[in-house]
Motif scaffolding. Structure first.
Motif, PDB file in Angstrom:
ATOM      1  N   HIS A   1       0.811  -1.218   0.001  1.00 50.11           N
ATOM      2  CA  HIS A   1       0.011   0.151   0.010  1.00 50.11           C
ATOM      3  C   HIS A   1       0.825   1.160  -0.085  1.00 50.11           C
ATOM      4  O   HIS A   1       1.772   1.623   0.773  1.00 50.11           O
ATOM      5  CB  HIS A   1      -1.033   0.018   1.323  1.00 50.11           C
TER       6      HIS A   1
ATOM      7  N   ARG B   1      -8.239   3.965  -5.029  1.00 54.79           N
ATOM      8  CA  ARG B   1      -6.815   3.477  -4.953  1.00 54.79           C
ATOM      9  C   ARG B   1      -6.643   2.298  -6.273  1.00 54.79           C
ATOM     10  O   ARG B   1      -7.750   1.582  -6.507  1.00 54.79           O
ATOM     11  CB  ARG B   1      -6.615   2.703  -3.700  1.00 54.79           C
TER      12      ARG B   1
ATOM     13  N   GLU C   1      -0.113  -0.975  -4.872  1.00 54.85           N
ATOM     14  CA  GLU C   1      -0.673   0.230  -5.239  1.00 54.85           C
ATOM     15  C   GLU C   1       0.178   1.004  -6.106  1.00 54.85           C
ATOM     16  O   GLU C   1       1.300   1.469  -5.919  1.00 54.85           O
ATOM     17  CB  GLU C   1      -1.068   0.916  -3.807  1.00 54.85           C
TER      18      GLU C   1
END
Length: 118
Positions: free
Chosen positions: A70, A78, A94
């Motif tokens: 992340h 996202r 991500e």
């Protein structure tokens, strides 16, 4: 033993934490590395330092297809890039939620947050 260094730990102040804090992470990592190097040099525990983006298959296998990075680029939307050729060797990272992050050879997941109530 593996020591994974995410982007914040590399001193960039980027992902992996809230609000950056690269200087703090750098001092923490240096302290931990010093202790782990002492252990590794004693041959009790072999140590492999893995920077983000260079994860070996052996490390990914330990997470059984659930390795997710992340970066906290955007609170509302996202975009995750899913890479790998086998279910247990997948890695999800991500990426910036914009068209320039897309590549035709990868799979992507888009996660949007919808406010509750109304």
């Amino acid at each position: 033993a593996y020591l994974w260094l995410g982007s914040a730990e590399e001193g960039g102040g980027g992902g992996g934490g809230e609000g950056g804090g690269g200087d703090h992470w750098e001092s923490v990592v240096r302290s931990v590395l010093g202790k782990l190097e002492d252990i590794a040099s004693s041959k009790i525990l072999p140590l492999v330092i893995v920077p983000q983006g260079k994860e070996p298959q052996e490390l990914l296998n330990m997470f059984k297809g659930k390795f997710v990075i992340h970066e906290n680029y955007n609170e509302d939307t996202r975009l995750y890039q899913v890479r790998g050729t086998a279910a247990l060797r997948m890695k999800t990272t991500e990426v910036l939620p914009e068209a320039s992050s897309l590549h035709s050879s990868h799979t992507y997941l888009l996660h949007t947050f919808v406010p509750s109530g109304g």
